[in-house]
Design a protein around this motif. Structure first.
Motif, PDB file in Angstrom:
ATOM      1  N   THR A  15       2.432 -14.617  79.194  1.00 45.25           N
ATOM      2  CA  THR A  15       3.143 -13.401  79.594  1.00 45.25           C
ATOM      3  C   THR A  15       2.589 -12.757  80.851  1.00 45.25           C
ATOM      4  O   THR A  15       3.131 -11.762  81.323  1.00 45.25           O
ATOM      5  N   SER A  16       1.519 -13.332  81.412  1.00 41.32           N
ATOM      6  CA  SER A  16       0.920 -12.768  82.630  1.00 41.32           C
ATOM      7  C   SER A  16       1.403 -13.551  83.846  1.00 41.32           C
ATOM      8  O   SER A  16       1.456 -14.786  83.813  1.00 41.32           O
ATOM      9  N   PRO A  17       1.727 -12.884  84.937  1.00 44.98           N
ATOM     10  CA  PRO A  17       2.233 -13.578  86.108  1.00 44.98           C
ATOM     11  C   PRO A  17       1.182 -14.402  86.856  1.00 44.98           C
ATOM     12  O   PRO A  17       1.510 -15.292  87.603  1.00 44.98           O
ATOM     13  N   THR A  18      -0.092 -14.067  86.656  1.00 38.97           N
ATOM     14  CA  THR A  18      -1.165 -14.770  87.348  1.00 38.97           C
ATOM     15  C   THR A  18      -2.251 -15.120  86.344  1.00 38.97           C
ATOM     16  O   THR A  18      -2.359 -14.520  85.271  1.00 38.97           O
TER      17      THR A  18
ATOM     18  N   GLN B 213      -5.425 -15.213  84.104  1.00 39.50           N
ATOM     19  CA  GLN B 213      -6.211 -14.096  83.605  1.00 39.50           C
ATOM     20  C   GLN B 213      -7.626 -14.533  83.254  1.00 39.50           C
ATOM     21  O   GLN B 213      -7.852 -15.671  82.850  1.00 39.50           O
TER      22      GLN B 213
ATOM     23  N   ASP C 197       9.059 -20.878  80.217  1.00 38.15           N
ATOM     24  CA  ASP C 197       7.905 -20.156  80.758  1.00 38.15           C
ATOM     25  C   ASP C 197       6.579 -20.795  80.385  1.00 38.15           C
ATOM     26  O   ASP C 197       5.529 -20.407  80.917  1.00 38.15           O
TER      27      ASP C 197
ATOM     28  N   PRO D 209       9.570 -14.411  76.820  1.00 38.18           N
ATOM     29  CA  PRO D 209       9.213 -15.697  77.425  1.00 38.18           C
ATOM     30  C   PRO D 209       9.523 -16.843  76.460  1.00 38.18           C
ATOM     31  O   PRO D 209       9.353 -16.712  75.238  1.00 38.18           O
TER      32      PRO D 209
ATOM     33  N   ARG E 223       2.871 -27.005  88.815  1.00 37.78           N
ATOM     34  CA  ARG E 223       3.289 -25.609  88.934  1.00 37.78           C
ATOM     35  C   ARG E 223       2.278 -24.633  88.340  1.00 37.78           C
ATOM     36  O   ARG E 223       2.459 -23.426  88.446  1.00 37.78           O
TER      37      ARG E 223
ATOM     38  N   ARG F 179      -4.105 -22.608  84.249  1.00 38.52           N
ATOM     39  CA  ARG F 179      -3.337 -22.247  83.058  1.00 38.52           C
ATOM     40  C   ARG F 179      -2.857 -23.442  82.233  1.00 38.52           C
ATOM     41  O   ARG F 179      -1.938 -23.311  81.435  1.00 38.52           O
TER      42      ARG F 179
END
Length: 243
Positions: A236-239, A241, A50, A4, A83, A173
């Motif tokens: 590094t997590s798609p959603t 945490q 990212d 990323p 985003r 995030r």
């Protein structure tokens, strides 16, 4: 799979990502460091990145004539919030996030310089970065401006005696922190030399400030290294945490 990529915006010499950058690299992230103060271009969008890390600086968040790249940074921060792209704004970076998203930044009635105790608010107990950190948190401060009014929807996370808004989250995030999780004693030594007069005008001795930070360095490494590693996991997590 490629690592990323974090877009890192540095505003002036001596204000790099320091310990935060080291921990992010150790976590497997690649830093795309841009220094617009020496001519590096900033992207118009974040499709190639990212995450976004916006660092500190001596200019204020509205000083566009002094730092003509600031409007672009504010626009990138607005895009990141829209985003919910993993974002961390540090000191000036938090102030720019506040200004970009409809909050208000003003001159601090009581500027903070040196090691300051922080208080986690109730909302921090469920935050991916701040939950279950040390009971007695201290951080390095170096600011003469601060967030007066949070952007709409911001979740306050951390406060201090002199500064109401030390950290907040937007969405799932995006974070802003007024303090400096990235700096250690060598950085403070440089800043103390550069800001000798304004620091003394606050009734502080730059050498004593440095000694205090040096004594706290092991704890600073542990606490803010842990927070940085958590932010790396968010990247590094798609959603979003949990803590």
């Amino acid at each position: 799979m490629s690592a990323p990529v974090v877009l890192v915006v540095e505003h002036e010499d001596g204000t790099g990502p320091a310990m935060v950058g080291e921990r992010l690299t150790e976590a497997g992230l690649r830093l795309d460091l841009r220094r617009p103060w020496r001519g590096d271009p900033l992207p118009t969008g974040l499709d190639e990145h990212d995450a976004l890390l916006v660092l500190g600086g001596s200019m204020g968040p509205y000083e566009d004539e002094r730092a003509p790249w600031l409007p672009r940074v504010r626009e990138l921060l607005r895009q990141a919030v829209a985003r919910d792209l993993p974002t961390l704004g540090i000191c000036l970076g938090m102030e720019l996030l506040t200004a970009a998203c409809g909050g208000k930044v003003g001159h601090a009635a009581h500027p903070e310089v040196g090691l300051v105790e922080l208080t986690l608010l109730q909302e921090a107990s469920a935050d991916p970065l701040f939950a279950n950190l040390s009971d007695r948190l201290h951080a390095v401060q170096w600011h003469w401006e601060e967030t007066e009014t949070l952007p709409e929807g911001a979740v306050p996370l951390v406060t201090s005696d002199r500064c109401t808004h030390q950290a907040y989250r937007l969405g799932g995030r995006v974070w802003g922190v007024q303090f400096h999780p990235e700096v250690l004693a060598p950085d403070i030594a440089q800043w103390g030399r550069a800001d000798d007069t304004p620091v003394r005008e606050l009734g502080l001795d730059p050498d004593e400030v440095l000694r205090t930070v040096e004594a706290a360095e092991p704890t600073l490494r542990a606490d803010w290294g842990r927070l940085t590693e958590r932010w790396a996991r968010v990247v590094t997590s798609p959603t979003p945490q949990g803590p």
